[in-house]
Write a protein that holds these residues in place. Structure first.
Motif, PDB file in Angstrom:
ATOM      1  N   TYR A 175       0.839  -1.132   0.176  1.00 42.04           N
ATOM      2  CA  TYR A 175       0.092   0.036  -0.108  1.00 42.04           C
ATOM      3  C   TYR A 175       1.010   1.308  -0.180  1.00 42.04           C
ATOM      4  O   TYR A 175       0.618   2.182  -0.771  1.00 42.04           O
ATOM      5  N   THR A 176       1.795   1.268   1.047  1.00 45.23           N
ATOM      6  CA  THR A 176       2.775   2.476   0.913  1.00 45.23           C
ATOM      7  C   THR A 176       3.425   2.714  -0.370  1.00 45.23           C
ATOM      8  O   THR A 176       3.491   3.769  -0.992  1.00 45.23           O
ATOM      9  N   GLY A 177       3.957   1.679  -1.093  1.00 52.27           N
ATOM     10  CA  GLY A 177       4.518   1.765  -2.384  1.00 52.27           C
ATOM     11  C   GLY A 177       3.706   2.225  -3.440  1.00 52.27           C
ATOM     12  O   GLY A 177       4.104   3.341  -4.342  1.00 52.27           O
ATOM     13  N   LEU A 178       2.526   1.787  -3.806  1.00 47.95           N
ATOM     14  CA  LEU A 178       1.341   1.967  -4.731  1.00 47.95           C
ATOM     15  C   LEU A 178       0.993   3.432  -4.385  1.00 47.95           C
ATOM     16  O   LEU A 178       0.634   4.161  -5.452  1.00 47.95           O
ATOM     17  N   GLN A 179       0.676   3.730  -3.016  1.00 48.93           N
ATOM     18  CA  GLN A 179       0.372   5.156  -2.938  1.00 48.93           C
ATOM     19  C   GLN A 179       1.597   6.197  -3.145  1.00 48.93           C
ATOM     20  O   GLN A 179       1.094   7.252  -3.892  1.00 48.93           O
ATOM     21  N   ILE A 180       2.614   5.897  -3.208  1.00 51.79           N
ATOM     22  CA  ILE A 180       3.665   6.774  -3.684  1.00 51.79           C
ATOM     23  C   ILE A 180       3.702   6.956  -5.123  1.00 51.79           C
ATOM     24  O   ILE A 180       3.891   7.881  -5.652  1.00 51.79           O
ATOM     25  N   ILE A 181       3.470   5.790  -5.892  1.00 48.77           N
ATOM     26  CA  ILE A 181       3.365   5.897  -7.421  1.00 48.77           C
ATOM     27  C   ILE A 181       2.169   6.689  -7.570  1.00 48.77           C
ATOM     28  O   ILE A 181       2.275   7.322  -8.900  1.00 48.77           O
ATOM     29  N   GLY A 182       1.093   6.395  -6.823  1.00 53.03           N
ATOM     30  CA  GLY A 182      -0.233   7.458  -7.213  1.00 53.03           C
ATOM     31  C   GLY A 182      -1.192   6.573  -8.142  1.00 53.03           C
ATOM     32  O   GLY A 182      -2.031   6.951  -8.558  1.00 53.03           O
ATOM     33  N   ILE A 183      -1.151   5.003  -7.982  1.00 49.45           N
ATOM     34  CA  ILE A 183      -2.062   4.053  -8.531  1.00 49.45           C
ATOM     35  C   ILE A 183      -3.671   4.167  -7.805  1.00 49.45           C
ATOM     36  O   ILE A 183      -3.645   4.046  -6.460  1.00 49.45           O
ATOM     37  N   VAL A 203       4.466   3.288 -14.099  1.00 53.83           N
ATOM     38  CA  VAL A 203       3.831   2.252 -13.640  1.00 53.83           C
ATOM     39  C   VAL A 203       4.655   1.016 -13.390  1.00 53.83           C
ATOM     40  O   VAL A 203       4.608   0.411 -12.231  1.00 53.83           O
ATOM     41  N   VAL A 204       5.058   0.549 -14.585  1.00 52.93           N
ATOM     42  CA  VAL A 204       5.876  -0.669 -14.539  1.00 52.93           C
ATOM     43  C   VAL A 204       7.039  -0.528 -13.501  1.00 52.93           C
ATOM     44  O   VAL A 204       7.342  -1.487 -12.869  1.00 52.93           O
ATOM     45  N   ILE A 205       7.745   0.536 -13.837  1.00 54.55           N
ATOM     46  CA  ILE A 205       9.121   0.412 -13.051  1.00 54.55           C
ATOM     47  C   ILE A 205       8.411   0.487 -11.550  1.00 54.55           C
ATOM     48  O   ILE A 205       9.204  -0.118 -10.419  1.00 54.55           O
ATOM     49  N   GLY A 206       7.730   1.422 -11.130  1.00 51.68           N
ATOM     50  CA  GLY A 206       7.513   1.652  -9.806  1.00 51.68           C
ATOM     51  C   GLY A 206       6.893   0.440  -9.111  1.00 51.68           C
ATOM     52  O   GLY A 206       7.375  -0.009  -8.016  1.00 51.68           O
ATOM     53  N   VAL A 207       5.895  -0.542  -9.717  1.00 49.72           N
ATOM     54  CA  VAL A 207       5.208  -1.457  -9.323  1.00 49.72           C
ATOM     55  C   VAL A 207       6.424  -2.648  -9.162  1.00 49.72           C
ATOM     56  O   VAL A 207       6.529  -3.264  -8.266  1.00 49.72           O
ATOM     57  N   GLY A 208       7.370  -2.709 -10.273  1.00 49.83           N
ATOM     58  CA  GLY A 208       8.382  -3.435 -10.193  1.00 49.83           C
ATOM     59  C   GLY A 208       9.464  -3.414  -9.170  1.00 49.83           C
ATOM     60  O   GLY A 208       9.847  -4.223  -8.281  1.00 49.83           O
ATOM     61  N   ILE A 209       9.720  -2.079  -8.675  1.00 48.88           N
ATOM     62  CA  ILE A 209      10.500  -1.811  -7.526  1.00 48.88           C
ATOM     63  C   ILE A 209       9.891  -2.077  -6.138  1.00 48.88           C
ATOM     64  O   ILE A 209      10.472  -2.654  -5.211  1.00 48.88           O
ATOM     65  N   THR A 210       8.443  -1.704  -5.903  1.00 47.07           N
ATOM     66  CA  THR A 210       7.843  -2.045  -4.955  1.00 47.07           C
ATOM     67  C   THR A 210       7.710  -3.501  -4.478  1.00 47.07           C
ATOM     68  O   THR A 210       7.900  -3.877  -3.410  1.00 47.07           O
ATOM     69  N   PHE A 211       7.296  -4.264  -5.529  1.00 45.44           N
ATOM     70  CA  PHE A 211       7.248  -5.717  -5.380  1.00 45.44           C
ATOM     71  C   PHE A 211       8.527  -6.363  -5.236  1.00 45.44           C
ATOM     72  O   PHE A 211       8.647  -7.382  -4.495  1.00 45.44           O
ATOM     73  N   THR A 212       9.584  -5.858  -5.619  1.00 47.15           N
ATOM     74  CA  THR A 212      11.092  -6.389  -5.631  1.00 47.15           C
ATOM     75  C   THR A 212      11.585  -6.144  -4.252  1.00 47.15           C
ATOM     76  O   THR A 212      12.070  -7.040  -3.596  1.00 47.15           O
ATOM     77  N   ILE A 213      11.281  -5.048  -3.701  1.00 49.07           N
ATOM     78  CA  ILE A 213      11.597  -4.649  -2.301  1.00 49.07           C
ATOM     79  C   ILE A 213      10.889  -5.377  -1.234  1.00 49.07           C
ATOM     80  O   ILE A 213      11.225  -5.575  -0.378  1.00 49.07           O
ATOM     81  N   ALA A 214       9.484  -5.394  -1.512  1.00 49.07           N
ATOM     82  CA  ALA A 214       8.517  -6.405  -0.758  1.00 49.07           C
ATOM     83  C   ALA A 214       9.263  -7.956  -0.594  1.00 49.07           C
ATOM     84  O   ALA A 214       9.196  -8.475   0.445  1.00 49.07           O
ATOM     85  N   GLN A 215       9.329  -8.367  -1.816  1.00 49.23           N
ATOM     86  CA  GLN A 215      10.065  -9.918  -1.975  1.00 49.23           C
ATOM     87  C   GLN A 215      11.234 -10.040  -1.261  1.00 49.23           C
ATOM     88  O   GLN A 215      11.318 -11.017  -0.396  1.00 49.23           O
ATOM     89  N   PHE A 216      12.025  -8.995  -1.364  1.00 50.60           N
ATOM     90  CA  PHE A 216      13.226  -9.086  -0.538  1.00 50.60           C
ATOM     91  C   PHE A 216      13.214  -9.178   0.944  1.00 50.60           C
ATOM     92  O   PHE A 216      13.673 -10.012   1.776  1.00 50.60           O
ATOM     93  N   ILE A 217      12.178  -7.907   1.242  1.00 54.41           N
ATOM     94  CA  ILE A 217      12.015  -7.989   2.796  1.00 54.41           C
ATOM     95  C   ILE A 217      11.472  -9.181   3.409  1.00 54.41           C
ATOM     96  O   ILE A 217      11.506  -9.619   4.440  1.00 54.41           O
ATOM     97  N   GLU A 218      10.474  -9.723   2.495  1.00 52.34           N
ATOM     98  CA  GLU A 218       9.784 -10.903   2.937  1.00 52.34           C
ATOM     99  C   GLU A 218      10.628 -12.147   3.058  1.00 52.34           C
ATOM    100  O   GLU A 218      10.623 -12.972   4.291  1.00 52.34           O
TER     101      GLU A 218
END
Length: 375
Positions: free
Chosen positions: A224-232, A275-290
């Protein structure tokens, strides 16, 4: 040809035949076996709470009922939060259709021109997105069929859900009886090892499922934090959806990112590349943290499967039972690993499917640093 060779050859053939017929049976009995497996796994996850209530001199029936109620409430909260977000998306479905249709047509034209292949699935999606006339009898027939196709599986899911709850209750209620019955299969010399193995299987289920529920909440916040920053738009819906999909290792994160990109494309004022870059970065960071921070601390290393056999388990589980198979594959293989480790002649198999130990350090921070170093 020696007798030893013949015996080994027969053992291999019989093992392959046994695996084949077992796989065949599991595929064709999914609707009966899958609820039973889920009930057993969730019952083992609830054992700590059940044991606490039993130690306080509560009866077996009331202890099982309270433990089951806690699970139902937790699932109900997740479903309620997610359903409220789904409702907001459904209420704006007409607007989404209007915004997505031109983009789908553009993507289809581009793929037809550059690749030279017509994508039938895109054609079907375009037809689905096009508005239908209310008085069109064909549209009414299609809508009726869609409702029927949706409601039939829904009733099946609801029935399976209540069946799982019944299994959970009785597994907990007869916990001591089942435990003692399993021990009676073994001699007194082997019973301590069996008790330890049974305890470890319960630990695997508890840490996996309870840990996953905490991970869903934490991942939803990160998404949610990442997608909000992107503005989706629909950031909360997408965050909850992607977090719930994370129960399917690897595949769930990819699906969640894909849905986020698709809905992000229709957000006004956003560049598709952004959108593609932002979502990619968000999910990559989330996957790494997870994978490297949350799972070691919340779930721990009790499941202990390496990445190769994790993927194989998910693929094989999906081939057997679809999404349900993907969800239960990891804890089931984790239980098998516990059993393999407890039996001397199958211990090498447990070592094969287990994690690679890069460090002898017992500290989780050191283990995390070693994982990053050796990755």
């Amino acid at each position: 040809m020696s007798d030893t060779f013949i015996r080994r050859f027969l053992v291999i053939i019989l093992t392959l035949l046994g695996v084949y017929f077992m796989t065949f049976a599991l595929i064709h009995t999914q609707q009966y076996i899958a609820p039973l497996v889920l009930g057993g796994l969730f019952a083992m996850s609830l054992l700590p709470l059940y044991n606490i209530l039993r130690n306080r001199k509560w009866g077996a029936g009331i202890s099982a009922l309270v433990s089951l109620s806690v699970l139902v409430i937790a699932i109900g909260i997740l479903v309620f939060v997610f359903s409220t977000r789904v409702k907001s998306v459904v209420s704006e479905w007409n607007n989404l259709q209007t915004e997505m249709l031109p983009k789908i047509n553009t993507a289809q034209d581009y793929l037809d021109d550059k690749v030279g292949v017509q994508f039938k699935e895109l054609d079907r999606l375009v037809e689905f997105m096009k508005p239908k006339e209310d008085k069109d009898s064909q549209s009414f027939s299609i809508s009726t069929r869609m409702v029927s196709d949706t409601m039939n599986p829904l009733f099946g899911v609801v029935g399976s859900f209540f069946l799982i709850l019944i299994y959970i209750y009785f597994f907990l209620f007869f916990r001591d009886h089942i435990h003692n019955a399993i021990l009676n299969f073994f001699s007194e010399d082997h019973q301590p090892t069996v008790k330890k193995a049974l305890h470890n299987t319960a630990v695997v289920c508890r840490q996996y499922f309870v840990g996953k529920m905490f991970l869903i909440v934490i991942l939803a916040i990160i998404y949610y934090t990442g997608l909000q920053i992107i503005g989706i738009n629909y950031a909360l819906f997408l965050a909850c959806f992607a977090a719930i999909l994370s129960v399917i290792p690897y595949v769930g994160n990819i699906l969640g990112a894909g849905v986020a990109i698709v809905l992000g494309m229709v957000t006004q004022g956003l560049n598709p590349l952004t959108v593609v870059i932002g979502v990619g970065i968000t999910f990559t960071i989330a996957q790494f943290i997870e994978s490297y921070i949350l799972e070691p601390f919340i779930i721990g290393n009790q499941v202990g499967l390496n990445a190769l056999f994790t993927i194989l388990a998910v693929v094989f589980g999906g081939a057997l039972w679809g999404i349900v198979g993907m969800v239960v594959a990891i804890p089931l293989v984790g239980i098998l690993k516990v059993i393999f480790d407890a039996i001397p002649w199958t211990a090498p198999i447990g070592t094969l499917i287990g994690n690679i130990e890069e460090s002898n350090s017992n500290t989780k921070i050191s283990t995390l640093l070693q994982k990053i170093k050796f990755w």
